[in-house]
Write a protein that holds these residues in place. Structure first.
Motif, PDB file in Angstrom:
ATOM      1  N   GLY A  61       0.773  -1.228   0.000  1.00  0.00           N
ATOM      2  CA  GLY A  61       0.000   0.000   0.000  1.00  0.00           C
ATOM      3  C   GLY A  61       0.801   1.274   0.000  1.00  0.00           C
ATOM      4  O   GLY A  61       0.231   2.370   0.019  1.00  0.00           O
ATOM      5  N   VAL A  62       2.138   1.192  -0.036  1.00  0.00           N
ATOM      6  CA  VAL A  62       2.985   2.381  -0.008  1.00  0.00           C
ATOM      7  C   VAL A  62       3.193   2.906  -1.433  1.00  0.00           C
ATOM      8  O   VAL A  62       3.537   2.139  -2.337  1.00  0.00           O
ATOM      9  CB  VAL A  62       4.354   2.076   0.646  1.00  0.00           C
ATOM     10  N   ASP A  63       2.981   4.213  -1.624  1.00  0.00           N
ATOM     11  CA  ASP A  63       3.269   4.850  -2.911  1.00  0.00           C
ATOM     12  C   ASP A  63       4.727   5.297  -2.939  1.00  0.00           C
ATOM     13  O   ASP A  63       5.232   5.851  -1.960  1.00  0.00           O
ATOM     14  CB  ASP A  63       2.376   6.084  -3.123  1.00  0.00           C
ATOM     15  N   TRP A  64       5.423   5.067  -4.062  1.00  0.00           N
ATOM     16  CA  TRP A  64       6.821   5.474  -4.173  1.00  0.00           C
ATOM     17  C   TRP A  64       7.171   5.700  -5.640  1.00  0.00           C
ATOM     18  O   TRP A  64       6.570   5.126  -6.542  1.00  0.00           O
ATOM     19  CB  TRP A  64       7.748   4.429  -3.543  1.00  0.00           C
ATOM     20  N   GLU A  65       8.140   6.568  -5.853  1.00  0.00           N
ATOM     21  CA  GLU A  65       8.573   6.892  -7.206  1.00  0.00           C
ATOM     22  C   GLU A  65       9.834   6.139  -7.608  1.00  0.00           C
ATOM     23  O   GLU A  65      10.047   5.851  -8.789  1.00  0.00           O
ATOM     24  CB  GLU A  65       8.841   8.398  -7.324  1.00  0.00           C
ATOM     25  N   HIS A  66      10.700   5.844  -6.624  1.00  0.00           N
ATOM     26  CA  HIS A  66      11.991   5.213  -6.897  1.00  0.00           C
ATOM     27  C   HIS A  66      12.336   4.300  -5.726  1.00  0.00           C
ATOM     28  O   HIS A  66      11.984   4.612  -4.570  1.00  0.00           O
ATOM     29  CB  HIS A  66      13.080   6.279  -7.075  1.00  0.00           C
ATOM     30  N   PRO A  67      13.031   3.167  -5.966  1.00  0.00           N
ATOM     31  CA  PRO A  67      13.380   2.262  -4.860  1.00  0.00           C
ATOM     32  C   PRO A  67      14.157   2.920  -3.729  1.00  0.00           C
ATOM     33  O   PRO A  67      14.054   2.498  -2.573  1.00  0.00           O
ATOM     34  CB  PRO A  67      14.221   1.189  -5.555  1.00  0.00           C
ATOM     35  N   ASP A  68      14.927   3.967  -4.031  1.00  0.00           N
ATOM     36  CA  ASP A  68      15.663   4.659  -2.975  1.00  0.00           C
ATOM     37  C   ASP A  68      14.736   5.225  -1.901  1.00  0.00           C
ATOM     38  O   ASP A  68      15.131   5.366  -0.744  1.00  0.00           O
ATOM     39  CB  ASP A  68      16.501   5.796  -3.561  1.00  0.00           C
ATOM     40  N   GLU A  69      13.494   5.545  -2.271  1.00  0.00           N
ATOM     41  CA  GLU A  69      12.556   6.107  -1.304  1.00  0.00           C
ATOM     42  C   GLU A  69      12.133   5.094  -0.246  1.00  0.00           C
ATOM     43  O   GLU A  69      11.648   5.471   0.821  1.00  0.00           O
ATOM     44  CB  GLU A  69      11.315   6.623  -2.027  1.00  0.00           C
ATOM     45  N   LEU A  70      12.331   3.806  -0.541  1.00  0.00           N
ATOM     46  CA  LEU A  70      11.917   2.749   0.382  1.00  0.00           C
ATOM     47  C   LEU A  70      13.049   2.307   1.283  1.00  0.00           C
ATOM     48  O   LEU A  70      12.931   1.304   1.977  1.00  0.00           O
ATOM     49  CB  LEU A  70      11.398   1.549  -0.418  1.00  0.00           C
ATOM     50  N   ASP A  71      14.145   3.069   1.289  1.00  0.00           N
ATOM     51  CA  ASP A  71      15.334   2.664   2.029  1.00  0.00           C
ATOM     52  C   ASP A  71      15.033   2.385   3.495  1.00  0.00           C
ATOM     53  O   ASP A  71      15.470   1.399   4.065  1.00  0.00           O
ATOM     54  CB  ASP A  71      16.415   3.734   1.911  1.00  0.00           C
ATOM     55  N   THR A  72      14.254   3.250   4.133  1.00  0.00           N
ATOM     56  CA  THR A  72      13.984   3.057   5.554  1.00  0.00           C
ATOM     57  C   THR A  72      13.065   1.876   5.804  1.00  0.00           C
ATOM     58  O   THR A  72      13.078   1.283   6.887  1.00  0.00           O
ATOM     59  CB  THR A  72      13.350   4.325   6.155  1.00  0.00           C
ATOM     60  N   ILE A  73      12.270   1.504   4.810  1.00  0.00           N
ATOM     61  CA  ILE A  73      11.370   0.353   4.961  1.00  0.00           C
ATOM     62  C   ILE A  73      12.084  -0.948   4.621  1.00  0.00           C
ATOM     63  O   ILE A  73      12.035  -1.926   5.368  1.00  0.00           O
ATOM     64  CB  ILE A  73      10.125   0.502   4.060  1.00  0.00           C
ATOM     65  N   SER A  74      12.790  -0.958   3.475  1.00  0.00           N
ATOM     66  CA  SER A  74      13.363  -2.209   2.972  1.00  0.00           C
ATOM     67  C   SER A  74      14.756  -2.500   3.491  1.00  0.00           C
ATOM     68  O   SER A  74      15.295  -3.576   3.252  1.00  0.00           O
ATOM     69  CB  SER A  74      13.401  -2.179   1.430  1.00  0.00           C
ATOM     70  N   ARG A  75      15.386  -1.553   4.212  1.00  0.00           N
ATOM     71  CA  ARG A  75      16.739  -1.788   4.728  1.00  0.00           C
ATOM     72  C   ARG A  75      16.731  -3.050   5.597  1.00  0.00           C
ATOM     73  O   ARG A  75      15.896  -3.222   6.468  1.00  0.00           O
ATOM     74  CB  ARG A  75      17.241  -0.594   5.528  1.00  0.00           C
TER      75      ARG A  75
END
Length: 338
Positions: A61-75
């Motif tokens: 359900g998270v909106d994102w433009e680039h994988p770098d934006e998910l760094d805090t989630i996917s780290r």
């Protein structure tokens, strides 16, 4: 804008060797586009728990433009990061290699040759690989099995490009210095210690490039500052994200180091990511993506070398490979959906 609708996670036991395990992640966005990721041993129990308890639910359900934006989630979840990059590249219709900044269409491959029971048998195995098209081999060496096998292979194949992998087995440098007489291109992972000074002493004594394996940008920075090597052994699977891999690549390249990409066993997806990384401009040394056997893969086309060359898939977006989902589900021992 990608928005993950569903995440499926599979744990597989692979049908070869000691039956290694692998975890695959499939992301599906609200438009039906999918992205795949894979993580291989070790550390699968921790990866599974992280995915099940926190990472997979947090991505839905998270909106994102680039994988770098998910760094805090996917780290901490490299498998999910790979899947996000695959999804992002597929949605834009570009190969993952290009998305990471790579431009190569093919890669020269090395094949690793383990120690053998005799020098004659070793030379015969090298000959088999040379006849199969390999122009570069990497010999595993350790104390007591180093100078003589390297000398035997060099005498049999005077023009063969050759490196050695010491697998962090050495504490003294004398035998490694002696190998330099046989036109060795690279001495990989010479010492068990990560102390940059120890590596710098060896690099000062040999014309071959010493290659260190760094697991973080800070670790590589310490080696670069000390002048402890001239090459980096880069294993994308060791890093929490492909953005981290790219940062380490950029630092090594800026230092004038060469880069060898290696790793990614499993079903073929992790190796496909290694191929995409190896297409980046600093990865000038022959890559190592030749194992395990193609019969163990669940991707089409299979990932690996043919005639000593690895093709970089550029006609398909993302990782560039199709997953055999029917075989995936047959091999899966556990799964869940978020």
């Amino acid at each position: 804008m990608p928005r993950v609708r569903e995440i499926e996670v599979f744990r597989l036991t692979l049908p070869y060797g000691r039956r290694p395990e692998s975890i695959l992640v499939r992301l599906t966005d609200h438009g039906g586009m999918t992205g795949w990721g894979e993580v291989v041993e070790p550390g699968l129990d921790k990866a599974w728990t992280t995915l099940e308890e926190s990472l997979a639910p947090a991505l839905v359900g998270v909106d994102w433009e680039h994988p770098d934006e998910l760094d805090t989630i996917s780290r901490g979840g490299s498998v999910a990061d790979m899947a996000c990059w695959d999804l992002w590249a597929r949605m834009r219709g570009v190969p993952l290699a290009h998305a990471l900044g790579g431009s190569r269409t093919s890669l020269m491959a090395t094949v690793r040759i383990a120690g053998d029971r005799s020098l004659e048998s070793l030379v015969a195995r090298v000959n088999q690989q040379v006849c199969g098209g390999y122009a570069h081999v990497t010999l595993d060496v350790h104390p007591g099995w180093d100078v003589e096998p390297v000398r035997a292979v060099r005498q049999a194949f005077p023009g063969l490009a050759m490196s050695v992998d010491a697998q962090a087995a050495y504490t003294e440098i004398d035998a490694l210095v002696a190998l330099d007489s046989y036109d060795i291109a690279v001495i990989e992972r010479p010492f068990g210690t990560t102390d940059p000074v120890t590596h710098a002493i060896l690099q000062d004594r040999v014309s071959a490039a010493v290659a260190v394996e760094a697991g973080s940008d800070a670790e590589l920075a310490a080696h670069v500052s000390a002048g402890s090597a001239r090459a980096l052994l880069l294993r994308p699977a060791r890093f929490p994200s492909l953005s981290d891999v790219r940062r380490v690549h950029d630092r090594a390249m800026a230092a004038g180091w060469e880069i060898l990409c290696a790793g990614g066993q499993g079903t073929g997806l992790a190796r496909a990511a290694t191929v995409a990384v190896a297409a980046m401009p600093g990865c000038t040394l022959p890559c190592d993506v030749t194992q395990p056997p193609r019969s163990a893969q669940i991707v089409t086309p299979p990932v690996g070398a043919a005639g000593g060359v690895v093709a970089v898939p550029l006609t398909q977006p993302g990782l560039g490979h199709t997953v055999d989902e029917a075989r995936l589900r047959r091999l899966a021992t556990m799964s869940f959906t978020a």
